[in-house]
Write an enzyme that holds these catalytic residues in place. Sequence first.
Site, PDB file in Angstrom:
ATOM      1  N   ARG A  14       0.853  -1.206   0.000  1.00 25.19           N
ATOM      2  CA  ARG A  14       0.000   0.000   0.000  1.00 25.19           C
ATOM      3  C   ARG A  14       0.884   1.250   0.000  1.00 25.19           C
ATOM      4  NH1 ARG A  14      -0.340   4.551   2.497  1.00 25.19           N
ATOM      5  NH2 ARG A  14      -0.051   3.514   4.493  1.00 25.19           N
ATOM      6  N   ASP A  15       1.620   1.517   1.084  1.00 25.82           N
ATOM      7  CA  ASP A  15       2.504   2.702   1.098  1.00 25.82           C
ATOM      8  C   ASP A  15       3.541   2.572  -0.022  1.00 25.82           C
ATOM      9  OD1 ASP A  15       3.874   5.044   2.035  1.00 25.82           O
ATOM     10  OD2 ASP A  15       3.149   4.642   4.047  1.00 25.82           O
ATOM     11  N   HIS A  18       3.142   4.160  -3.544  1.00 23.11           N
ATOM     12  CA  HIS A  18       3.582   5.527  -3.872  1.00 23.11           C
ATOM     13  C   HIS A  18       4.942   5.487  -4.591  1.00 23.11           C
ATOM     14  CE1 HIS A  18       0.596   7.721  -1.499  1.00 23.11           C
ATOM     15  NE2 HIS A  18       0.902   7.072  -0.407  1.00 23.11           N
ATOM     16  N   SER A 168       3.702  10.837   8.984  1.00 23.64           N
ATOM     17  CA  SER A 168       3.601  10.846   7.514  1.00 23.64           C
ATOM     18  C   SER A 168       4.781  11.542   6.846  1.00 23.64           C
ATOM     19  CB  SER A 168       2.343  11.596   7.074  1.00 23.64           C
ATOM     20  OG  SER A 168       1.230  11.169   7.776  1.00 23.64           O
ATOM     21  N   HIS A 195       3.345   4.413  12.909  1.00 23.30           N
ATOM     22  CA  HIS A 195       3.723   4.250  11.493  1.00 23.30           C
ATOM     23  C   HIS A 195       4.787   5.312  11.205  1.00 23.30           C
ATOM     24  CE1 HIS A 195       2.672   3.907   7.039  1.00 23.30           C
ATOM     25  NE2 HIS A 195       3.075   5.166   7.060  1.00 23.30           N
ATOM     26  N   HIS A 197       8.120   7.062   8.830  1.00 24.58           N
ATOM     27  CA  HIS A 197       8.819   7.201   7.528  1.00 24.58           C
ATOM     28  C   HIS A 197      10.275   7.543   7.802  1.00 24.58           C
ATOM     29  CE1 HIS A 197       5.833   6.732   4.321  1.00 24.58           C
ATOM     30  NE2 HIS A 197       4.967   7.006   5.298  1.00 24.58           N
ATOM     31  N   TYR A 286       4.371  15.901   3.779  1.00 28.75           N
ATOM     32  CA  TYR A 286       3.782  14.588   3.473  1.00 28.75           C
ATOM     33  C   TYR A 286       4.700  13.778   2.549  1.00 28.75           C
ATOM     34  CZ  TYR A 286      -0.957  12.629   3.550  1.00 28.75           C
ATOM     35  OH  TYR A 286      -2.080  11.912   3.808  1.00 28.75           O
TER      36      TYR A 286
HETATM   37  C1  LIG Z   1      -2.058   9.376   1.481  1.00 29.69           C
HETATM   38  C2  LIG Z   1      -2.128   8.363   2.514  1.00 29.69           C
HETATM   39  C3  LIG Z   1      -0.806   8.259   3.233  1.00 29.69           C
HETATM   40  O1  LIG Z   1       0.160   7.729   2.358  1.00 29.69           O
HETATM   41  C4  LIG Z   1      -1.017   7.444   4.466  1.00 29.69           C
HETATM   42  C5  LIG Z   1       0.274   7.196   5.109  1.00 29.69           C
HETATM   43  O2  LIG Z   1       0.837   6.123   4.991  1.00 29.69           O
HETATM   44  C6  LIG Z   1       0.944   8.279   5.833  1.00 29.69           C
HETATM   45  O3  LIG Z   1       0.317   9.327   6.100  1.00 29.69           O
HETATM   46  O4  LIG Z   1       2.122   8.092   6.138  1.00 29.69           O
HETATM   47 MN   LIG Z   2       2.970   6.284   5.195  1.00 37.92          MN
END
Ligand SMILES: CC[C@H](O)CC(=O)C(=O)O
Ligand SMILES: [Mn+2]
Length: 340
Positions: A14-15, A18, A168, A195, A197, A286
């Site tokens: 899913r992620d 991107h 995010s 979660h 990054h 983001y």
């Molecule tokens: C656009 C949704 C986003 O990628 C959700 C997510 O994984 C995040 O905010 O890190």
């Molecule tokens: Mn993410």
Amino acid sequence: MNKRDVYITEVALRDGSHAINHSYTIDQVTEVAKALDEAHVPFIEVSHGDGLGGSSLQYGLSTTNEMELISAAVSVCKQADIAVLLLPGIGTVGDLKEAANIGARMARIATHVTEADVSKQHIKVAKELGMETVGFLMMAHMVPTEKLIEQAKLMESYGADTVYVVDSAGALLPHQVKERIRALREALNVNVGFHGHNNLSLAMANTLVAIEEGATRVDGSVRCLGAGAGNTQTEVLVSVLDRMNITTAIDLYKMMDVAEDIVAPILDQPQEITKGSLVLGYAGVYSSFLLHANRAAQKFNLDPRDILIELGKQKVVGGQEDMILDVASDIAQKRMTFST
Ligand SMILES: CC[C@H](O)CC(=O)C(=O)O
Ligand SMILES: [Mn+2]
């Protein structure tokens, strides 16, 4: 199956979407999901990168319909539950029902960190559909902890089984994660998740701090496959937690093999911290904006870092992808004015 101290949700399908321009094929999803299931990953998220319904000109068109990808993953998983992400306003209740109907068992309802109230209907419907339900508070670095608690409590009151702190932008520092997770653990009666990054190379450290503070649900991505510099690398996380005697019940060798033999070949280039992704974390932008900013930079002959820094200053949030071109065009216009 051993009891798990920490439940990992694998987000590469899913992620990671991107990072590869939402180009997953049925064969890729089938192969990755089957291998992750055999490695005993408990939850595998499959959706467009921006969640159900994300396939669009604004967010990027998927090569393959996500419901077909979800069905493919469901059909090969014997023990893992398939999760879907949904951002109210992008995905609909109808999308959620369709996903549940084809076998998705977990719904992760994501909102901007100040907008938990828009998740009410979707969390309720997900619960009625019998799905395990997660509230996913995105861009958690943008608000003080008190606000985060207020918003998390709303999600809990709507029926979420877990509330996630979502970094995010990959902008949170370890002491900020510690403070947020500790406060949520004290304020909530439901599970707390994290979660991360890796834009500031802190995804692993932040995930470990979150676990230390009592998060029992965390996200990982095999080979880091995710937006920006990607997410906490699952096979590394599983190894580190094993060294710490924290049980994930994931088979370490199998996890390493999925990474090396199945996921690495999907990537055009390894996921790394480039100057663009580093600026995402530095400026608090983001992570999914990176590829959009790179494209806008090319179009207007700009340095993508200048676009990202400006997006950070303007506090642009998810759903405002159309602002990226506007910001780039403004910067280019100003440069023209100054040079003439
Ligand atoms: C656009 C949704 C986003 O990628 C959700 C997510 O994984 C995040 O905010 O890190
Ligand atoms: Mn993410």
